[in-house]
Design a protein around this motif. Structure first.
Motif, PDB file in Angstrom:
ATOM      1  N   ASP A  96      26.819  40.134  30.081  1.00 48.12           N
ATOM      2  CA  ASP A  96      28.232  39.803  29.930  1.00 48.12           C
ATOM      3  C   ASP A  96      28.551  39.721  28.437  1.00 48.12           C
ATOM      4  O   ASP A  96      28.025  38.877  27.722  1.00 48.12           O
ATOM      5  N   ARG A 137      33.506  45.815  35.075  1.00 46.35           N
ATOM      6  CA  ARG A 137      33.994  44.502  35.488  1.00 46.35           C
ATOM      7  C   ARG A 137      33.394  44.214  36.856  1.00 46.35           C
ATOM      8  O   ARG A 137      33.545  45.004  37.784  1.00 46.35           O
ATOM      9  N   ASP A 138      32.718  43.069  36.990  1.00 38.84           N
ATOM     10  CA  ASP A 138      32.120  42.739  38.275  1.00 38.84           C
ATOM     11  C   ASP A 138      33.124  42.016  39.167  1.00 38.84           C
ATOM     12  O   ASP A 138      34.284  41.814  38.792  1.00 38.84           O
ATOM     13  N   GLU A 139      32.681  41.618  40.360  1.00 40.05           N
ATOM     14  CA  GLU A 139      33.594  41.004  41.325  1.00 40.05           C
ATOM     15  C   GLU A 139      34.135  39.650  40.869  1.00 40.05           C
ATOM     16  O   GLU A 139      35.181  39.198  41.334  1.00 40.05           O
ATOM     17  N   THR A 140      33.462  38.996  39.910  1.00 39.62           N
ATOM     18  CA  THR A 140      33.967  37.716  39.405  1.00 39.62           C
ATOM     19  C   THR A 140      34.917  37.895  38.232  1.00 39.62           C
ATOM     20  O   THR A 140      35.466  36.924  37.738  1.00 39.62           O
ATOM     21  N   ARG A 179      34.030  39.220  35.233  1.00 37.54           N
ATOM     22  CA  ARG A 179      33.336  39.301  33.948  1.00 37.54           C
ATOM     23  C   ARG A 179      33.215  40.761  33.525  1.00 37.54           C
ATOM     24  O   ARG A 179      33.026  41.641  34.354  1.00 37.54           O
TER      25      ARG A 179
END
Length: 166
Positions: free
Chosen positions: A158, A136-139, A141
């Motif tokens: 993604d 999971r990235d910082e946004t 996703r």
């Protein structure tokens, strides 16, 4: 009585008989279609070639830099109305041709109402036989990380966007 009234009655009867036969044939055909649809619920059938080509094109357009190959494609309609597209023996390769992952099958369940509008709305997605790491990235996703194929600093595909685009 005149001869005209005698000849009109058999003609009217013939017209009614033809109408009743026509309606009977239509009802029988509708019954056969309903029975065939009922019989197909829960059974897998091979996807027709035109559908396979269309899905291959959508996959290629929605996943630049990733090549997705698969063996056979099946269709299945569930009792709840979901239409499932199943890809078997799926192999993912990056743009360098390096094998990223191999999975047994990928299933996508499409909402039945969206099929009528020709807008495929994904309801479920399943991947079987894969060993993957989700990141999971910082946004927020969720992305797919598989071994050395996606080195640190490269953009991780993604999953939600890939499946929704297909």
């Amino acid at each position: 009585m005149s001869d005209d009234t005698l000849t009109e009655k058999p003609q009217k009867r013939r017209g009614r008989k033809a109408l009743l036969w026509g309606l009977g044939v239509l009802v029988a055909m509708a019954g056969i279609l309903v029975a065939g649809g009922w019989y197909m619920i829960g059974r897998e059938v091979a996807a027709p070639p035109w559908l396979r080509e269309k899905i291959e094109q959508r996959i290629a357009q929605s996943t630049p830099g990733i090549d997705i190959d698969f063996g056979r494609m099946s269709l299945r309609v569930e009792s709840d109305g979901l239409a499932r597209v199943i890809l078997w023996d799926v192999a993912l390769r990056n743009d360098l041709g390096v094998l990223v992952a191999e999975v047994n099958d990928v299933e996508a369940a499409i909402a039945p109402v969206s099929l009528l509008d020709r807008q495929w709305q994904l309801r479920e997605a399943r991947i079987s036989g894969a060993f993957v790491t989700l990141q999971r990235d910082e946004t927020g996703r969720i992305g797919l990380a598989l071994g050395d194929a996606f080195a640190a600093g490269t953009q991780v595909p993604d999953i939600g966007q890939i499946i929704a685009q297909i």
